[in-house]
Design an enzyme around this catalytic site. Structure first.
Site, mmCIF file in Angstrom:
data_model
loop_
_atom_site.group_PDB
_atom_site.id
_atom_site.type_symbol
_atom_site.label_atom_id
_atom_site.label_comp_id
_atom_site.label_asym_id
_atom_site.label_seq_id
_atom_site.Cartn_x
_atom_site.Cartn_y
_atom_site.Cartn_z
ATOM 1 N N HIS A 129 0.879 -1.177 0.000
ATOM 2 C CA HIS A 129 0.000 0.000 0.000
ATOM 3 C C HIS A 129 0.913 1.222 0.000
ATOM 4 C CE1 HIS A 129 -3.605 2.331 1.497
ATOM 5 N NE2 HIS A 129 -2.643 3.111 1.973
ATOM 6 N N HIS B 113 1.596 5.445 -0.689
ATOM 7 C CA HIS B 113 1.107 6.816 -0.928
ATOM 8 C C HIS B 113 1.987 7.544 -1.937
ATOM 9 C CE1 HIS B 113 -2.388 7.466 1.725
ATOM 10 N NE2 HIS B 113 -1.962 6.289 2.176
ATOM 11 N N HIS C 111 6.539 12.941 -35.417
ATOM 12 C CA HIS C 111 5.748 11.919 -34.716
ATOM 13 C C HIS C 111 4.551 11.471 -35.548
ATOM 14 C CE1 HIS C 111 7.351 12.251 -30.437
ATOM 15 N NE2 HIS C 111 8.096 13.075 -31.151
HETATM 16 C C1 HCA Z 1 -4.945 4.810 7.118
HETATM 17 C C2 HCA Z 1 -3.561 4.275 6.998
HETATM 18 C C3 HCA Z 1 -3.224 3.437 5.805
HETATM 19 C C4 HCA Z 1 -3.349 1.965 6.099
HETATM 20 C C5 HCA Z 1 -2.760 1.069 5.070
HETATM 21 C C6 HCA Z 1 -2.890 -0.404 5.354
HETATM 22 C C7 HCA Z 1 -1.765 3.799 5.478
HETATM 23 O O1 HCA Z 1 -5.297 5.753 6.416
HETATM 24 O O2 HCA Z 1 -5.684 4.316 7.928
HETATM 25 O O3 HCA Z 1 -3.835 -0.821 6.012
HETATM 26 O O4 HCA Z 1 -2.026 -1.161 4.883
HETATM 27 O O5 HCA Z 1 -1.512 4.432 4.472
HETATM 28 O O6 HCA Z 1 -0.916 3.450 6.289
HETATM 29 O O7 HCA Z 1 -4.022 3.785 4.687
HETATM 30 CU CU CU Z 2 -3.116 4.804 3.141
#
Ligand code: HCA
Ligand code: CU
Length: 386
Positions: A203, A205, A299
């Site tokens: 996961h 960001h 192109h």
């Molecule tokens: C959140 C945190 C989360 C959890 C990710 C996960 C993060 O917003 O609660 O459960 O693996 O980015 O750590 O989204």
């Molecule tokens: Cu998250």
């Protein structure tokens, strides 16, 4: 024929966990009604997403009702909800009829100090208790360490190992504040692959624009599940965008994404963006308005003969169309010929050359449009008497 790269690292079968209805609910301004959630889930189901993660039922009565509604709908995806590591939350999740529960707890010193205040031993103890309870209820389980990349490496590996032994189906690596880079992600997941036998979820960001690259490297390192959201929506500037990750995987090995109904990607993004009241960003891979827009003469000449010269992605695979832009000073004769043919005009080469010069001259003076180009082409064979 695609040139083959013999050094490609194979990617095993993987699953998308679409978190548009959980992480995406944390995006600024998101307000999904239950009907919105059902509609989005329906389309993601048709697309072929394997899992949907919904906000915790603890958040509000609507959150719990939404889970129950989606649990009852005919579907192929597995339904998950995202809860803190505690038994009350886990029990409510089970009561709502999910197939699995994503449990999380912070392991960085920041989280341990400023969030839940527990020691590592306590984190493991509560984790085991919750996972064992959920397993006893027949749930698919995942345990993730929030803020993994700012946690002590040995600590997180200890937690993952303990959860693996407790019988969790997956452990989750979370780049909560978007500081990971592809190499770090690759290394962490590779190390984790040696420590646990269970599946691995990533996961990530997008605070430093690496969410897609990191997810891709996580897959190369052996991750089995990737959290995505439609258009990448989530806290702050969000997480790995499903469409962008599809583009990344497609260009690596198209067969990796053929399990999804790719022609629905555009519709899914338009649906979610309309619910959010924002547009699809112009430069979104595949579905953004400029994704298949060709402009410079060099192109367009090549693309008109063989689109793969300047396209790694075939727009037709996604139900998208290619645009050959002729209304500017960089235009070439081949693009003008193509435009003339589209208008049903079969112009000799010297006339095309003349038309191209006229377009360039006009574009040097002002911003022009396709209508201006079409007028030049029509007028050149039927000069207007004055
Ligand atoms: C959140 C945190 C989360 C959890 C990710 C996960 C993060 O917003 O609660 O459960 O693996 O980015 O750590 O989204
Ligand atoms: Cu998250």
């Amino acid at each position: 024929m695609q040139p083959q790269n013999r050094r490609q690292i194979p990617i095993q079968d993987f699953h998308f966990i679409d978190s548009t209805l959980r992480e995406g609910e944390q995006f600024r301004g998101t307000h999904f009604t239950i009907e919105d959630k059902r509609e989005i889930a329906q389309l993601l189901d048709e697309f072929g997403v394997e899992y949907l993660e919904l906000s915790t039922p603890v958040a509000s009565p609507q959150s719990a009702d939404a889970i129950r509604t989606l649990a009852d709908m005919p579907r192929n995806f597995r339904l998950l909800t995202h809860v803190r590591a505690n038994l009350d939350d886990a029990k409510l999740a089970v009561d709502c009829g999910v197939d699995g529960v994503d449990v999380y707890i912070g392991t960085s010193t920041y989280m341990r100090q400023y969030s839940h205040g527990r020691s590592l031993e306590q984190v493991i103890e509560i984790g085991q208790e919750v996972i064992e309870y959920l397993n006893s209820q027949g749930m698919e389980t995942r345990f993730s360490t929030e803020d993994t990349f700012r946690s002590n490496f040995a600590d997180v590996m200890t937690v993952y190992r303990a959860m693996d032994l407790a019988g969790v189906n997956r452990v989750g690596v979370a780049d909560t504040v978007g500081i990971a880079d592809p190499l770090r992600t690759y290394n962490l997941i590779s190390n984790l692959r040696d420590v646990v036998d269970c599946d691995i979820e990533f996961h990530g960001h997008n605070d430093s624009s690496c969410a897609v690259a990191n997810a891709f490297c996580a897959l190369q390192a052996g991750a089995t599940h990737i959290d995505t959201t439609v258009l990448g929506i989530g806290e702050r500037n969000g997480i790995t965008a499903m469409g962008a990750l599809i583009a990344r995987l497609y260009t690596y090995d198209k067969s990796l994404v053929e399990k999804y109904d790719l022609t629905l990607l555009n519709e899914i993004e338009r649906l979610v963006s309309s619910k959010l009241g924002i547009g699809v960003p112009f430069n979104t891979p595949i579905t953004g308005e400029v994704a298949f827009h060709h402009k410079a003469g060099v192109h367009t000449k090549a693309v008109l003969q063989n689109p793969t010269t300047y396209e790694a992605i075939n727009p037709e695979d996604f139900g998208m169309t290619r645009i050959i832009d002729v209304a500017h000073r960089l235009v070439g004769r081949n693009a003008i010929r193509d435009r003339a043919a589209t208008l049903g005009l079969n112009l000799p080469e010297d006339v095309l050359r003349q038309a191209t010069s006229q377009v360039k001259a006009m574009a040097d003076e002002q911003r022009i449009t396709m209508t201006d180009v079409d007028k030049i082409l029509n007028d050149i064979i039927q000069p207007v008497d004055d």
